[in-house]
Design an enzyme around this catalytic site. Structure first.
Site, PDB file in Angstrom:
ATOM      1  N   PHE A 103       0.816  -1.216   0.000  1.00 13.74           N
ATOM      2  CA  PHE A 103       0.000   0.000   0.000  1.00 13.74           C
ATOM      3  C   PHE A 103       0.852   1.269   0.000  1.00 13.74           C
ATOM      4  O   PHE A 103       0.527   2.245   0.661  1.00 13.74           O
ATOM      5  CB  PHE A 103      -0.982   0.000   1.193  1.00 13.74           C
ATOM      6  CG  PHE A 103      -1.479  -1.371   1.551  1.00 13.74           C
ATOM      7  CD1 PHE A 103      -2.145  -2.148   0.607  1.00 13.74           C
ATOM      8  CD2 PHE A 103      -1.252  -1.921   2.804  1.00 13.74           C
ATOM      9  CE1 PHE A 103      -2.594  -3.426   0.919  1.00 13.74           C
ATOM     10  CE2 PHE A 103      -1.690  -3.186   3.123  1.00 13.74           C
ATOM     11  CZ  PHE A 103      -2.363  -3.956   2.175  1.00 13.74           C
ATOM     12  N   HIS A 104       1.930   1.242  -0.797  1.00 13.34           N
ATOM     13  CA  HIS A 104       2.841   2.379  -0.858  1.00 13.34           C
ATOM     14  C   HIS A 104       3.036   2.891  -2.286  1.00 13.34           C
ATOM     15  O   HIS A 104       4.171   3.099  -2.719  1.00 13.34           O
ATOM     16  CB  HIS A 104       4.212   1.984  -0.292  1.00 13.34           C
ATOM     17  CG  HIS A 104       4.186   1.544   1.130  1.00 13.34           C
ATOM     18  ND1 HIS A 104       5.207   0.775   1.688  1.00 13.34           N
ATOM     19  CD2 HIS A 104       3.300   1.752   2.125  1.00 13.34           C
ATOM     20  CE1 HIS A 104       4.936   0.540   2.961  1.00 13.34           C
ATOM     21  NE2 HIS A 104       3.774   1.115   3.251  1.00 13.34           N
ATOM     22  N   PRO A 105       1.981   3.125  -3.061  1.00  6.33           N
ATOM     23  CA  PRO A 105       2.194   3.586  -4.437  1.00  6.33           C
ATOM     24  C   PRO A 105       2.737   5.018  -4.466  1.00  6.33           C
ATOM     25  O   PRO A 105       2.264   5.896  -3.744  1.00  6.33           O
ATOM     26  CB  PRO A 105       0.790   3.515  -5.048  1.00  6.33           C
ATOM     27  CG  PRO A 105      -0.137   3.682  -3.888  1.00  6.33           C
ATOM     28  CD  PRO A 105       0.547   2.995  -2.739  1.00  6.33           C
TER      29      PRO A 105
END
Length: 536
Positions: A472-474
């Site tokens: 969840f680190h775009p």
């Protein structure tokens, strides 16, 4: 037509910071636009409540990536915050600044003025660091809590295993010695989530020059020649146009900021024409350069109690709730990611290349394999997991339609480079080395398939392809740089070739940082406010 000095699109991790800092002098009127709802749910304030918001349709955009060849054709679930505070309101609270070389790499990539020395000073201005004994360091608006005195006692086996494996420890992965095993710092204050909304936006909203509007959809940005001047909205009462006297600041996140630029006519020309959008600028890098961390967990049954024993039975939930209500302490006041750190998979690595998580809880039997940390497995269990820290594969996020409400096309292009595939093998081998230590072997009753301890390099990679997912680190989809041919915004975060429009959020990262990305996103916004005010 209503007019404001600054219009901020997105009340997420970056937008909240900007709203506070741009309005502090009282001289500028600031409007913040948010598609989601207010952050009033108790599941947002409760630290462990993110187990409930992970799939919540009113607080989470619940995106899906397109089938990804690197993951065997699987589609992946991409949660993003659909609430004031953005993903800082629904994340797992870990505060990881990133490693010094991450930001020096930004500067070398063309982001002049964004090196580690600048980033470090910005962090120090943002943070109030609270020690386990309550001592405070710094006077920033965001509280970063040391909860090492509250973590579950089963974590002692992880630290013992680290010692037996000959790996380092550190007091704080955000400190001078970032490498090594540690109890993660989290963004809480008095046992409550201290999101960007609580730390920055709530104080700002007490000022008469700040307005927040929620539940509104930005359709596009309007221009007068090469200057951004208007924001076109869709509201419950119909279409609306707002005017920005000074600047429009796009802070909608790495998924939505590039899409709004494309909907406004700035993006790959062929893509825009295919959707009937007039091309204002052919900007192929808008939506490109997508990077993200991929991670994988390994699950084990334990032969002594873990958090499962406390949080699975109803009486355990009740006791945890009573303790939390009375003291604001205990498992409900913490992240599930209690311990871990940054490590080198080999001694000859120049920098730590892996981030590890050790969680004293497991949640493998929930429906459809989804996580629910508030309802863990009915047996003692724990997790060790990892993510390669600096992946090199790059994908894209684009519009799928001229309709602003249409789902995005998320194409991660995972594990596309040999470097990334080797990093996966190296990270799995590092976790295997830790799990093979006497300390952790002694904690294991049995492994849930697959048993990491029995996997060779090829099997590690095959398993990773089959089971890994986004952490969840775009970032990176409106990349910052000094060369307009290779980036979207300049080092002042101004859109190349245009006036009156900046992008300020995780999309501007030239390269992904080594750890959790909420901290560097908020840091970027804090520094961006300085740059905006200087130009004003």
């Amino acid at each position: 037509m209503a007019s404001y000095d600054y219009i901020i699109i997105g009340a997420g991790s970056a937008g909240c910071v900007l709203a506070d800092r741009l309005s502090a002098s009282g001289r500028h009127s600031v409007l913040v636009l948010e598609a989601g709802s207010r952050d009033r749910s108790p599941w947002v304030r409760l630290p462990l409540g993110y187990g409930k918001t992970f799939f919540h349709p009113q607080m989470n955009w619940r995106y899906q990536s397109e089938p990804d060849a690197g993951l065997g054709g699987r589609s992946d679930y991409w949660p993003r915050g659909k609430v004031v505070g953005g993903s800082s309101s629904i994340n797992a609270l870990v505060w990881a600044r990133g490693l010094p070389h991450d930001f020096d790499d930004w500067a070398e990539a063309g982001a002049t003025g964004w090196n580690w020395d600048v980033a470090r000073r910005t962090y120090e201005a943002m943070e109030t660091r609270v020690a386990a004994d309550g001592r405070r360091e710094g006077h920033g608006p965001l509280h970063v809590q040391d909860v090492s005195d509250q973590i579950h006692k089963v974590n002692r086996h992880f630290f013992a295993g680290i010692d037996e494996a000959g790996l380092p420890r550190t007091a704080d992965c955000n400190g001078a010695e970032a490498e090594g095993a540690t109890a993660y710092r989290i963004t809480t204050r008095d046992g409550l989530r201290h999101s960007a909304a609580r730390a920055y936006l709530a104080p700002a909203l007490k000022r008469p020059n700040v307005t927040l509007r929620t539940g509104v959809t930005v359709e596009r940005i309007g221009f007068e020649g090469r200057r951004a001047s208007e924001v076109h909205l869709c509201t419950k009462s119909g279409a609306e146009v707002l005017r920005a006297g000074r600047e429009i600041i796009l802070s909608a996140g790495a998924v939505t900021s590039p899409r709004l630029l494309q909907l406004s006519g700035i993006g790959p020309a062929d893509l825009l024409r295919a959707h009937g959008i007039e091309v204002r600028a052919d900007a192929p890098h808008v939506g490109g350069n997508l990077q993200d961390h991929l991670g994988l967990n390994y699950y084990f049954k334990a032969n002594e109690p873990t958090l499962n024993n406390q949080l699975r039975p109803l009486w355990g939930k009740a006791m945890a709730a009573i303790r939390y209500a009375l003291t604001r302490r205990g498992p409900l006041a913490l992240s599930v990611n209690q311990c871990g750190g940054f490590f080198r998979s080999r001694p000859d690595q120049a920098h730590p290349d892996q981030q590890i998580y050790f969680n004293p809880v497991s949640y493998t039997t929930t429906p459809s394999g989804t996580r629910n940390v508030v309802n863990p497995d009915p047996f003692p269990g724990f997790i060790i997991g990892y993510q390669p820290a600096r992946p090199t594969s790059r994908g894209r996020i684009d519009i799928s339609s001229a309709d602003p409400g249409a789902a995005p096309r998320i194409r991660p292009n995972s594990l596309a480079t040999e470097e990334d595939r080797q990093a996966v093998i190296a990270g799995g081998a590092l976790c295997r080395r830790i799990m093979q230590t006497p300390a952790l072997q002694g904690l294991v009753e049995s492994a849930l398939d697959p048993d990491l301890r029995q996997l060779d390099g090829e099997a590690i990679l095959e398993d990773f392809r089959a089971r890994c997912g986004t952490v969840f680190h775009p970032v990176g989809t409106c990349r910052m740089g000094d060369d307009p041919a290779q980036s979207v915004v300049d080092p002042y975060l101004r859109l190349h070739g245009f006036a009156g429009l900046r992008v300020v959020d995780a999309s501007i990262f030239p390269n992904i940082t080594s750890g959790n990305t909420n901290a560097p996103t908020m840091m970027a916004a804090h520094r961006a406010a300085d740059l905006i005010l200087e130009s004003a």
